[in-house]
Design an enzyme around this catalytic site. Structure first.
Site, short mmCIF file in Angstrom:
data_model
loop_
_atom_site.label_atom_id
_atom_site.label_comp_id
_atom_site.label_asym_id
_atom_site.label_seq_id
_atom_site.Cartn_x
_atom_site.Cartn_y
_atom_site.Cartn_z
N ASP A 270 14.89 -0.63 6.51
CA ASP A 270 14.50 -1.07 7.84
C ASP A 270 14.75 -2.58 7.99
OD1 ASP A 270 13.11 -1.90 10.07
OD2 ASP A 270 11.14 -1.42 9.24
N TYR B 82 20.06 -5.10 24.20
CA TYR B 82 18.74 -4.50 24.04
C TYR B 82 18.00 -5.03 22.82
CZ TYR B 82 15.15 -0.99 23.21
OH TYR B 82 13.95 -0.37 22.99
N HIS B 83 18.69 -5.04 21.72
CA HIS B 83 18.01 -5.41 20.47
C HIS B 83 17.63 -6.88 20.45
CE1 HIS B 83 20.83 -2.09 20.03
NE2 HIS B 83 19.83 -1.52 19.40
N LYS C 296 9.81 -6.72 4.02
CA LYS C 296 10.05 -5.43 4.64
C LYS C 296 10.30 -4.46 3.50
CE LYS C 296 11.33 -4.69 8.22
NZ LYS C 296 10.49 -4.37 9.38
N TYR D 197 17.32 8.79 23.90
CA TYR D 197 17.73 8.54 22.52
C TYR D 197 16.79 9.31 21.61
CZ TYR D 197 18.18 5.23 18.49
OH TYR D 197 18.38 4.61 17.29
N HIS E 48 14.52 -4.52 10.85
CA HIS E 48 13.91 -5.23 11.99
C HIS E 48 12.98 -6.31 11.46
CE1 HIS E 48 15.02 -1.39 13.85
NE2 HIS E 48 15.21 -2.13 14.93
#
Ligand SMILES: Nc1nc2c(ncn2[C@@H]2O[C@H](COP(=O)(O)OP(=O)(O)OP(=O)(O)O)[C@@H](O)[C@H]2O)c(=O)[nH]1
Ligand SMILES: [Mg+2]
Lengths: 1034, 320
Positions: A915, A555-556, A911, A401, A917
């Site tokens: 972004d 995955y996340h 944050k 990736y 996350h």
């Protein structure tokens, strides 16, 4: 209203036998390793000679030190011990002074070994005893232990000097003789040799009145050493075979020591030593010996420690016992029938993060009630692999990736990688693109070109694929939110190049549901997003039969801190929801289910990860069966895996090579179809050419230098792994049923339940690390103050942004705006009406050169932009920590602050930019609140101005900023400037997340007070901040 | 910073100084308390006209979301609004999570809105005189509408009532006994009851609203409460609710209720603060240590005797 969504009828799927399997494929089915010819798969009924060895669970880490001067040897030994070795082997002893060499070394708890002894054995023995007596008194005998690696030939040399009997009396815990296990000998020859030596030893001692028994030699005097090749499966089997045969013959367990050599000047060497070490450990080695080398010893020791403490390889004795393939190989190597070995049962458990109790041993009886054991590979339920021949016919795709800055730069990078052996492209977009903003939008200042490539128009997409044949290159795109414009650009670009859309191969992530749970890069609300997914399904099933239209991603979730069972369950729930969505769109199950693919994260818990991928395939078949597909491929779950970025540390980044190798191996043993291996600097910044190469080489090594690809599901049948698979299946079913009872995943998401579960899991994980219950090498143990400098890739995002803006202006000037208006109007109508395919109309707009922002905005007019729900659960941290000494200290500090300042310390956690996350920041928020801070939480996606406004209104003491996407260098100084403008530069600004150490100085100069890198212990950070506050206000 | 700097900032509606001023009123330090008192006494005179709205309801019912929806509407009409959100969850021993702003994304980013979440200072439900002080400061700064978000527990409603002109109570329909769900007493205090999250079950919500409205006809109130359904999340009925608020305000103004209320509220707070402060003074005064200790240690002491002892000591002069 409990409904069962699993079709569990046992007659549903065919049990697979070798015969069935043979019928599935016409091509080559055998392969050769060493002297043997093997099938690529074995089955339960072929496990006739299942055997296990007895007595080994943990291995020792030994460092070999070449003796030069006494002082230096002592220093080196101490250094090795400090860094985690638990045994030392001194080479070339020759008139050295042991007293100096062993200075400060507590050799009553370590093994001290000697090899290549250059002087008389008596000299060493006498010195050793003398020191031992002086340090440990008369009882020294039971306390000191070790080996003299005296080979067969050397033995003759020493025999005059000291008799074995004599030595045995003086040093009862020392082993004397070492025998090399020779790869070129058959096991029979091997044992003939052993016998010969036993005989010799006994003869030598014949003169004395005692006769040393064979038993004593076998049990107490001999050790074996072995040097491994790269043949992973074969070496595991060889070691097992030797152990088992030895135990049978001599009724005791052998001591085996595996030497692992490395190349001191090549970081790639870590990949090889990692794979070899795992083979040694799974084969049951007692000791792994590595050579001392000033420069790298620490790195290689840490590799061993990571294997020991992070990947849980040794929790089960002989974990591969029962594996059809390994047992077969073992049998082949031994070539003897085995007796049953009696095993003493121990009843201690180790509990995994998932709450599964792991026993120290698994045997046939453990697998008694497991339903799935008879299923095979290449046919439903695909337990052992989606394809019958797996990697023996087609290796997994190496899919790295990547993407950064501009389309031009990324294009160059892709072309280079394709040349270097990468087999597919995987494209990372920058955050503004993900969130549907053009690069000139004021909200995305600071995010353009960071963490991925900026794409604003079809022009950028054309540049991105310039010189890359889209009809031949499979392209994977990580896109969820702005999927419509990106797919439109991609398809339009291909068509412009004269490639039919029918030819396009690759994958689009398109998994919007998980965005609402973890990553937050959505744009529209859940229901509208599902409409978009439907339109994409419709379009791609009609026109792009070779294109995977969704990659359902766990995955996340793993990265956000979910345990394996949660990742498994929620991802499958998402998958099910998409299937229903497709059916609702009027598609037949067979029209789209075969194109679904799944994306797993692979963490450090080696066996758990293998079990997870296997369990997923089985569960999915059971979940899709109720839709009655005609095509068996509809029931097949194909996996893409990525090694966990979360498991990496910024401390000692080269350790991440080891971690990634372990994870990659697990992914492959689980049977993944494609794999991304993280670069070692993933926890710090974007990969550089060098680090990207190591990551790629990890996979190339596994594919080309080992025997892994020959076998199908080589660990299948292992009593441990099958049991683990079974437990995960059951755990996941519980979670899935719970979500179903809420009305499915969309409903559950609206209630915020999955998100909350994942976050609770994440906080628990963090507390386990904070309290060193989970060890992470270099982070909460074996910390190492030295800093490894590695170069990082820096993106000048101002430049990228200007470049993008220029391109946008040109496009907007030169295009036919009436055409655009019309195209966008049609698009908007399609959005508000249920008929008309959004993607189809977006392609028209893309060809007319509408920008990403324009297309996305047209959709937004109808669907609106979704606002995140932030639910924070407090108290979890305190619950886990309430008796922790440091926690109590920190609490007291907050009380102290209140006395001075008149209120609790108040922090705004936020944050910045696009972004989303938010795992890290949430953990900080809850744990700080539990410690005694008042914690303000800002909404996601804030600009610096908005953050400062909140800080002023709430009047906080501190602003804590988490940045994971690289925008920190522009956005944080902006915040500090705005604070100054408002006369509030007394507010302390701290930053955390993924910030390269190189930027620390820059940020500190700009006024950032403290920076906490990834992997900081939360309590430590809190205490540091509190001390700063107290200092300031006292 | 001097009082005059604070005042200047407040009058300019400087966000940084507004923030700090409210902090001053929340502080537990003696020197801050003195300053705060001075500041507040000045602020009272700067006071401008405003409408004070209380929003109450159980945790998670959608108060913040409702304020966001309503606030968006108000901002469009160019009102300047201040939101004071009081966190219910914290207790004295630990910090709190102030997450209301995450539900008010729009307001957070608007120049017309000022939002101040506050940790409670250990009082039940979180509302205290601090909130009252914050209102005073916001009014001095010229906000048109002040909204107070607080959880409805115990006496909190009474306290919110005692600092607002209009009280809105949010509730959800639950399985079964919907009417029972709304605590008795609340009905009398509230001006508007909203059945929120009607997007999840519109028909049922409507039914409950109607039956509730019917049952209310019998209670005696000067102005009848309205019961409305609402979806704070998607904005359903918000316009209507705002109209209703304005109507009630108009009616109350016409009948002079608002003014009367505010006087009564002042009396209420005067009494409460007096009680609190006096008690504090006595509790911490060494002169009374004996009495209090004695009282604490001996089970048979009569509280009346203890009190009268203290009063005698304190008001010797007046008692003669
Ligand atoms: N479906 C739906 N959900 C809503 C509605 N209003 C609020 N919610 C959701 O309910 C949850 C709680 O909303 P909040 O606005 O934080 O509730 P609150 O009453 O302020 O909560 P506290 O401040 O914790 O007491 C959030 O997830 C909202 O999105 C609504 O009208 N419909
Ligand atoms: Mg709230």
């Amino acid at each position: 209203m409990k409904k069962n969504i699993f079709l569990e009828k046992s007659s549903l799927f065919r049990k697979q036998s070798k015969k069935d399997w043979n019928k599935l494929n016409k091509t080559q089915k055998y392969f050769q390793i060493e002297d043997g010819k093997f099938d690529c798969i074995y089955f339960k009924d072929e496990r006739k000679y299942s055997n296990t060895y007895c007595n080994n669970q943990n291995w020792e880490i030994c460092v070999e030190i070449d003796l030069k001067t006494n002082k230096k040897a002592n220093k080196d030994a101490l250094n090795a011990l400090k860094n985690g070795a638990n045994s030392i082997c001194f080479l070339n002893f020759n008139n050295h002074n042991l007293n100096i060499i062993l200075d400060q070394i507590q050799f009553d708890i370590l093994k001290i070994n000697f090899k290549n002894i250059k002087t008389s054995l008596a000299k060493i023995v006498n010195q050793l005893i003398e020191i031992a007596v002086s340090r440990y008194g008369k009882n020294y005998k039971t306390k000191i232990q070790g080996f003299f690696h005296i080979s067969h030939e050397d033995y003759k040399k020493f025999k005059d000097i000291i008799s074995i009997i004599n030595l045995q009396e003086k040093l009862p815990n020392y082993r004397l003789l070492n025998l090399e296990i020779n790869k070129n000998n058959s096991m029979k020859e091997q044992f003939n040799n052993i016998e010969a030596i036993f005989q010799l030893m006994r003869n030598e001692n014949y003169n004395s009145n005692f006769i040393i028994s064979k038993d004593t030699i076998a049990k107490q005097l001999i050790t074996f050493s072995y040097t491994l090749s790269n043949q992973f499966l074969y070496e595991i089997s060889t070691l097992r075979a030797f152990r088992i045969a030895y135990e049978k013959k001599y009724k005791c367990t052998p001591i085996i020591n595996c030497s692992i050599n490395y190349n001191t000047s090549d970081d790639n060497s870590l990949i090889e030593t990692c794979v070899k070490s795992i083979a040694a450990i799974l084969g049951g080695t007692d000791m792994i010996t590595i050579k001392y080398n000033e420069k790298n010893i620490q790195l290689y020791l840490m590799q061993q420690l990571i294997l020991k403490y992070e990947s849980n390889l040794h929790k089960v004795t002989d974990p591969l016992h029962g594996s059809y393939f390994i047992e077969y190989l073992t049998y082949h190597i031994n070539n003897t029938k085995q007796n049953k070995i009696k095993i003493k049962k121990k009843n201690n458990f180790w509990q995994t993060f998932e709450g599964i109790n792991i026993k120290s041993r698994y045997t046939k009886s453990t697998n008694k009630n497991i339903q799935h054991l008879n299923y095979g590979a290449g046919e439903p339920p695909f337990l052992r692999g989606p394809y019958s021949t797996m990697y023996s016919q087609k290796k997994w795709t190496i899919r790295q990736y990547s993407g950064f800055s501009t389309a031009e730069e990324s294009n160059k990078f892709y072309k280079k990688n394709l040349k270097a052996g990468q087999t597919g492209l995987s494209i990372a977009f920058d955050l503004p693109t993900h969130r549907g903003y053009d690069s000139d939008n004021e909200r995305v200042f600071g995010d353009v070109g960071k963490a991925g490539v900026a794409i604003d128009s079809i022009q950028d997409m054309e540049t991105l694929f310039n010189g890359i044949d889209l009809s031949k290159t499979s392209v994977s795109m990580t896109m969820n939110g702005a999927i419509i414009p990106i797919m439109a650009f991609y398809i339009a670009t291909a068509e412009k190049k004269g490639i039919k859309k029918e030819q396009l191969t690759g994958t689009i992530q398109n998994d919007i549901l998980k965005e609402f749970m973890v990553r937050n890069t959505y744009i529209y609300p859940p229901a509208a997003s599902m409409r978009i997914v439907r339109d994409i399904f419709k379009y791609t099933s009609q026109y792009m039969p070779k294109f995977n239209n969704i990659s359902v991603s766990g995955y996340h979730m793993l990265e956000a801190g979910a345990s394996a069972d949660i990742e498994l369950a929620y991802t499958l729930c998402d998958g099910l929801e998409y299937v229903r969505n497709g059916i609702q769109a009027g598609l037949k199950i067979d029209e789209f289910a075969p194109r679904l693919s799944f994306f797993w994260g692979v963490g450090m818990n080696f066996f758990m990860e293998i079990a997870k991928i296997r369990a997923a395939r089985f569960l999915w078949s059971q979940m899709i069966a109720p839709f009655h597909p005609k095509n068996p491929k509809s029931l097949m779950l194909r996996s893409h895996c990525q090694t966990s970025g979360w498991s990496l540390t910024k401390q000692n980044p080269k350790n991440n090579i080891t971690r990634t190798t372990i994870e990659a191996l697990a992914a492959v043993m689980g049977g993944t179809q494609s794999l991304h291996t993280n670069a070692l600097d993933e926890a710090i910044a974007l990969p550089t050419n060098y680090t990207a190469k190591i990551a790629r080489d990890t996979q190339l090594f596994l594919q080309n230098n080992t025997d892994i690809c020959h076998a199908v599901d080589p660990f299948g049948g292992s009593y441990f792994i099958e049991k683990l698979t079974d437990e995960l299946i059951h755990k996941a079913k519980k979670h899935i049923t719970e979500i179903e009872n809420m009305g499915g995943m969309v409903k559950a998401i609206e209630q915020g339940i999955p998100k909350l579960r994942i976050e609770t899991s994440a906080i628990k994980r963090q507390t386990k690390i904070d309290s060193s219950e989970n060890l992470i090498i270099g982070l909460n143990c074996f910390q190492n103050k030295e800093k490894t400098k590695i170069k990082i890739l820096e993106i000048d995002n101002k430049k990228v942004q200007n470049n993008q803006i220029k391109k946008l202006t040109t496009i907007k000037k030169n295009r036919d705006n009436t055409l655009i208006k019309k195209a966008l109007k049609n698009l908007q109508t399609a959005c508000s009406n249920q008929d008309g395919n959004i993607l189809e109309l977006a392609i028209v707009a893309a060809k007319a050169q509408a920008t990403l922002g324009e297309i996305s905005n047209t959709l937004e007019k109808v669907f609106e932009r979704y606002k995140a729900k932030t639910i924070i659960n407090s108290g979890v941290y305190a619950m886990e920590k309430k008796n922790d000494k440091n926690f109590i200290t920190a609490q007291k500090l907050t009380d102290e602050f209140k006395l001075i300042n008149g209120r609790r310390p108040r922090i705004l956690t936020t944050k910045i930019g696009q972004d989303g996350h938010d795992r890290g920041i949430k953990i900080i928020a809850t744990s700080f609140a539990d410690i005694g801070f008042d914690v303000d939480i800002a909404p996601l996606f804030q600009t610096p101005k908005e953050i400062v406004k909140q800080a002023l209104e709430n009047d906080v003491h501190i602003i804590g900023i988490s940045s994971l996407a690289g925008g920190h260098k522009t956005l944080i100084p902006e915040i500090i400037n705005l604070l100054k403008e408002n006369n509030r530069n007394d507010i302390i600004v701290i930053a955390g997340g993924i910030i390269p150490e190189l930027d620390y100085k820059y940020l500190k100069n700009k006024g950032v007070n403290k920076i906490f890198g990834s992997g900081t212990i939360v309590l430590d950070a809190a205490v540091e901040i509190l001390n700063e506050l107290l200092l300031k206000w006292k | 910073m001097e009082i005059k700097d604070y005042l200047e900032g407040i009058q300019k509606c400087d966000r940084a100084i507004l923030g700090k001023s409210i902090t001053l009123t929340e502080s537990s330090l003696k020197k801050d308390k003195i300053k705060a008192e001075k500041l507040l006494s000045k602020c009272i005179h700067l006071k401008q006209k405003s409408l004070r709205i209380g929003v109450s309801g159980t945790p998670g019912v959608g108060k913040s979301t409702f304020i966001e929806s309503l606030g968006r509407k108000l901002i469009k009409e160019n009102y300047k609004i201040a939101v004071l959100a009081i966190d219910p969850s914290s207790n004295l021993s630990k910090g709190s999570i102030l997450g209301d702003k995450t539900r008010m994304e729009h307001l957070v980013n608007s120049d017309l809105a000022f939002i101040r979440p506050s940790p409670n200072s250990g009082t039940l439900g979180g509302v205290s005189k601090n909130t009252k002080d914050a209102i005073t400061i916001c009014e001095a700064a010229g906000f048109d509408i002040i909204i107070i978000e607080t959880v409805g527990v115990g006496q909190a409603e009474t306290l919110v009532k005692s600092m607002t002109d209009i009280l809105i109570y949010l509730t959800l329909i639950q399985n079964g006994d919907e009417l029972q769900f709304i605590k008795k007493g609340i009905l009398e205090l509230c001006d508007i009851i909203l059945i929120n999250k009607c997007d999840q079950n519109h028909k049922k919500s409507k039914q409950v609203a109607v039956s509730l409205q019917n049952s209310l006809t019998y209670t005696q109130q000067k102005i009848k409460q309205s019961i409305l359904v609402c979806s704070a999340l998607n904005g359903f009925n918000i316009t209507n609710i705002w109209e209703q608020i304005k109507t009630i305000e108009k009616q109350k103004n016409k009948q002079g209720i608002i003014k009367k209320n505010r006087i009564q509220q002042n009396i209420f707070w005067f009494k409460k603060i007096l009680k609190d402060e006096l008690y504090d003074l006595i509790k911490t005064n060494p002169k009374f240590k004996d009495v209090i200790d004695n009282f604490k240690n001996k089970p048979n002491t009569n509280p009346r005797t203890a009190v009268s002892k203290i009063i005698k000591k304190t008001f010797k002069e007046d008692l003669k």
